[in-house]
Design a protein around this motif. Structure first.
Motif, PDB file in Angstrom:
ATOM      1  N   GLU A 112      -2.800  -9.151 -31.912  1.00 47.64           N
ATOM      2  CA  GLU A 112      -1.950 -10.168 -31.294  1.00 47.64           C
ATOM      3  C   GLU A 112      -1.705  -9.880 -29.819  1.00 47.64           C
ATOM      4  O   GLU A 112      -1.485  -8.724 -29.429  1.00 47.64           O
ATOM      5  N   GLU A 113      -1.726 -10.925 -29.014  1.00 49.88           N
ATOM      6  CA  GLU A 113      -1.334 -10.813 -27.615  1.00 49.88           C
ATOM      7  C   GLU A 113       0.168 -10.979 -27.463  1.00 49.88           C
ATOM      8  O   GLU A 113       0.773 -10.426 -26.550  1.00 49.88           O
ATOM      9  N   THR A 114       0.778 -11.754 -28.340  1.00 50.21           N
ATOM     10  CA  THR A 114       2.233 -11.900 -28.398  1.00 50.21           C
ATOM     11  C   THR A 114       2.675 -11.687 -29.838  1.00 50.21           C
ATOM     12  O   THR A 114       1.942 -12.039 -30.771  1.00 50.21           O
ATOM     13  N   PRO A 115       3.864 -11.114 -30.074  1.00 48.58           N
ATOM     14  CA  PRO A 115       4.317 -10.839 -31.448  1.00 48.58           C
ATOM     15  C   PRO A 115       4.370 -12.102 -32.304  1.00 48.58           C
ATOM     16  O   PRO A 115       4.884 -13.136 -31.893  1.00 48.58           O
ATOM     17  N   GLY A 116       3.802 -12.019 -33.504  1.00 52.61           N
ATOM     18  CA  GLY A 116       3.823 -13.136 -34.431  1.00 52.61           C
ATOM     19  C   GLY A 116       2.742 -14.175 -34.212  1.00 52.61           C
ATOM     20  O   GLY A 116       2.700 -15.183 -34.927  1.00 52.61           O
ATOM     21  N   GLU A 117       1.858 -13.942 -33.257  1.00 50.50           N
ATOM     22  CA  GLU A 117       0.833 -14.938 -32.931  1.00 50.50           C
ATOM     23  C   GLU A 117      -0.138 -15.165 -34.086  1.00 50.50           C
ATOM     24  O   GLU A 117      -0.584 -16.293 -34.321  1.00 50.50           O
ATOM     25  N   ASN A 118      -0.464 -14.114 -34.831  1.00 51.92           N
ATOM     26  CA  ASN A 118      -1.435 -14.232 -35.914  1.00 51.92           C
ATOM     27  C   ASN A 118      -0.788 -14.412 -37.289  1.00 51.92           C
ATOM     28  O   ASN A 118      -1.487 -14.344 -38.310  1.00 51.92           O
ATOM     29  N   ASP A 119       0.518 -14.651 -37.326  1.00 47.55           N
ATOM     30  CA  ASP A 119       1.166 -14.905 -38.607  1.00 47.55           C
ATOM     31  C   ASP A 119       0.612 -16.156 -39.279  1.00 47.55           C
ATOM     32  O   ASP A 119       0.621 -16.268 -40.506  1.00 47.55           O
ATOM     33  N   LYS A 120       0.125 -17.081 -38.474  1.00 49.91           N
ATOM     34  CA  LYS A 120      -0.407 -18.324 -39.036  1.00 49.91           C
ATOM     35  C   LYS A 120      -1.653 -18.091 -39.873  1.00 49.91           C
ATOM     36  O   LYS A 120      -2.015 -18.935 -40.703  1.00 49.91           O
ATOM     37  N   TRP A 121      -2.338 -16.959 -39.677  1.00 51.70           N
ATOM     38  CA  TRP A 121      -3.539 -16.659 -40.443  1.00 51.70           C
ATOM     39  C   TRP A 121      -3.238 -15.859 -41.707  1.00 51.70           C
ATOM     40  O   TRP A 121      -4.166 -15.499 -42.438  1.00 51.70           O
ATOM     41  N   MET A 122      -1.974 -15.532 -41.949  1.00 51.45           N
ATOM     42  CA  MET A 122      -1.589 -14.743 -43.112  1.00 51.45           C
ATOM     43  C   MET A 122      -0.804 -15.619 -44.089  1.00 51.45           C
ATOM     44  O   MET A 122       0.057 -16.386 -43.686  1.00 51.45           O
ATOM     45  N   MET A 123      -1.099 -15.455 -45.361  1.00 50.59           N
ATOM     46  CA  MET A 123      -0.323 -16.165 -46.376  1.00 50.59           C
ATOM     47  C   MET A 123       1.044 -15.529 -46.539  1.00 50.59           C
ATOM     48  O   MET A 123       2.049 -16.211 -46.703  1.00 50.59           O
ATOM     49  N   ILE A 124       1.093 -14.208 -46.494  1.00 52.14           N
ATOM     50  CA  ILE A 124       2.349 -13.466 -46.625  1.00 52.14           C
ATOM     51  C   ILE A 124       2.654 -12.820 -45.279  1.00 52.14           C
ATOM     52  O   ILE A 124       1.897 -11.968 -44.809  1.00 52.14           O
ATOM     53  N   THR A 125       3.753 -13.222 -44.664  1.00 48.22           N
ATOM     54  CA  THR A 125       4.084 -12.714 -43.329  1.00 48.22           C
ATOM     55  C   THR A 125       5.245 -11.724 -43.331  1.00 48.22           C
ATOM     56  O   THR A 125       5.500 -11.093 -42.308  1.00 48.22           O
ATOM     57  N   VAL A 126       5.945 -11.593 -44.454  1.00 50.70           N
ATOM     58  CA  VAL A 126       7.044 -10.631 -44.508  1.00 50.70           C
ATOM     59  C   VAL A 126       6.480  -9.220 -44.528  1.00 50.70           C
ATOM     60  O   VAL A 126       5.294  -9.009 -44.806  1.00 50.70           O
ATOM     61  N   LYS A 127       7.334  -8.236 -44.264  1.00 48.55           N
ATOM     62  CA  LYS A 127       6.893  -6.852 -44.225  1.00 48.55           C
ATOM     63  C   LYS A 127       7.680  -6.038 -45.247  1.00 48.55           C
ATOM     64  O   LYS A 127       8.714  -6.461 -45.741  1.00 48.55           O
ATOM     65  N   GLY A 128       7.165  -4.848 -45.544  1.00 48.69           N
ATOM     66  CA  GLY A 128       7.849  -3.964 -46.468  1.00 48.69           C
ATOM     67  C   GLY A 128       7.269  -4.012 -47.863  1.00 48.69           C
ATOM     68  O   GLY A 128       6.161  -4.525 -48.103  1.00 48.69           O
ATOM     69  N   PHE A 129       8.029  -3.473 -48.822  1.00 50.30           N
ATOM     70  CA  PHE A 129       7.571  -3.385 -50.203  1.00 50.30           C
ATOM     71  C   PHE A 129       7.397  -4.759 -50.833  1.00 50.30           C
ATOM     72  O   PHE A 129       6.498  -4.964 -51.659  1.00 50.30           O
ATOM     73  N   VAL A 130       8.244  -5.701 -50.442  1.00 50.39           N
ATOM     74  CA  VAL A 130       8.126  -7.070 -50.959  1.00 50.39           C
ATOM     75  C   VAL A 130       6.780  -7.666 -50.558  1.00 50.39           C
ATOM     76  O   VAL A 130       6.144  -8.387 -51.336  1.00 50.39           O
ATOM     77  N   SER A 131       6.339  -7.367 -49.339  1.00 53.57           N
ATOM     78  CA  SER A 131       5.054  -7.869 -48.866  1.00 53.57           C
ATOM     79  C   SER A 131       3.914  -7.367 -49.738  1.00 53.57           C
ATOM     80  O   SER A 131       2.984  -8.117 -50.066  1.00 53.57           O
ATOM     81  N   LEU A 132       3.962  -6.100 -50.133  1.00 52.22           N
ATOM     82  CA  LEU A 132       2.913  -5.527 -50.970  1.00 52.22           C
ATOM     83  C   LEU A 132       2.835  -6.230 -52.322  1.00 52.22           C
ATOM     84  O   LEU A 132       1.750  -6.595 -52.803  1.00 52.22           O
ATOM     85  N   ILE A 133       3.974  -6.441 -52.941  1.00 52.32           N
ATOM     86  CA  ILE A 133       4.008  -7.108 -54.246  1.00 52.32           C
ATOM     87  C   ILE A 133       3.472  -8.530 -54.132  1.00 52.32           C
ATOM     88  O   ILE A 133       2.649  -8.980 -54.952  1.00 52.32           O
ATOM     89  N   MET A 134       3.899  -9.257 -53.100  1.00 48.86           N
ATOM     90  CA  MET A 134       3.470 -10.644 -52.934  1.00 48.86           C
ATOM     91  C   MET A 134       1.979 -10.738 -52.628  1.00 48.86           C
ATOM     92  O   MET A 134       1.292 -11.648 -53.103  1.00 48.86           O
ATOM     93  N   ASN A 135       1.457  -9.803 -51.841  1.00 44.95           N
ATOM     94  CA  ASN A 135       0.021  -9.807 -51.541  1.00 44.95           C
ATOM     95  C   ASN A 135      -0.815  -9.486 -52.776  1.00 44.95           C
ATOM     96  O   ASN A 135      -1.915 -10.030 -52.945  1.00 44.95           O
ATOM     97  N   VAL A 136      -0.312  -8.610 -53.646  1.00 44.61           N
ATOM     98  CA  VAL A 136      -1.026  -8.305 -54.891  1.00 44.61           C
ATOM     99  C   VAL A 136      -1.060  -9.545 -55.786  1.00 44.61           C
ATOM    100  O   VAL A 136      -2.116  -9.903 -56.338  1.00 44.61           O
TER     101      VAL A 136
END
Length: 205
Positions: A112-136
């Motif tokens: 990313e050139e600016t924070p959050g710029e590539n969030d649009k390409w991710m289905m799950i944008t949250v971070k942490g343990f919740v992100s891992l569960i949701m991505n699985v």
């Protein structure tokens, strides 16, 4: 001679004051008192390569490459040791969820050139343990879609040719990576469309 010396001394004092203020501004800088920098200004200081690929193409390649690598190391690598296809797909989906959360999404954030710029390409944008569960869980959905597409393609080819002795479209890293990436981008595109519709409705209201 005296006036010239006094002038030079005054210049030295002003220069010292200017640099002292610059140091103080740098030490006390944070997000609240720092001026906003445009993308065009940031690009001036970013290292440029001779090959300038669009960001969406880089994203597609990263998603394709990781999916193909997981297929190679798990579907192919564990194929002889896990006799059940259902168990093998479950293990692959679990591995793909970890890869998406810990490697793929972090690389997209690093680009990313600016924070959050590539969030649009991710289905799950949250971070942490919740992100891992949701991505699985999301990887299991994608795996089911890929399996369904393999079944649909092979059934269509067998029906057209009448040859049931072999599997026409086998699982290999290239095809698996393309299908996994395609379904991922399909769901991401649906998410983008929903976000646009919601944003438009909020603006209208």
């Amino acid at each position: 001679m005296g006036k010239k010396y006094e002038k030079e001394e005054q210049i030295d004092k002003d220069f010292y004051k200017l640099n002292k203020q610059a140091v103080e501004d740098l030490v006390t800088a944070d997000e609240g008192n720092s001026p906003e920098v445009t993308k065009e200004e940031l690009k001036k200081y970013k290292k440029h390569s001779s090959i300038n690929l669009p960001s969406w193409l880089k994203v597609l390649f990263i998603k394709f490459w990781f999916a193909g690598a997981v297929c190679y190391f798990f579907l192919w690598g564990l194929g002889l040791y896990v006799p059940s296809n259902l168990d093998l797909m479950a293990i692959t989906a679990l591995a793909m969820g970890f890869v998406m959360d810990m490697l793929e999404n972090n690389i997209l954030r690093f680009m990313e050139e600016t924070p959050g710029e590539n969030d649009k390409w991710m289905m799950i944008t949250v971070k942490g343990f919740v992100s891992l569960i949701m991505n699985v869980l999301y990887s299991f959905v994608l795996m089911a879609c890929v399996y369904g597409m393999y079944y649909l393609i092979n059934s269509s080819i067998i029906s057209a040719t009448g040859n049931m002795d072999s599997l026409p479209f086998g699982v290999e890293p290239l095809g698996f990576g393309l299908l996994f990436m395609a379904f991922d981008m399909l769901f991401v595109g649906i998410k983008m469309l929903i976000n646009k519709i919601l944003a438009k409705s909020r603006n209208n209201s």
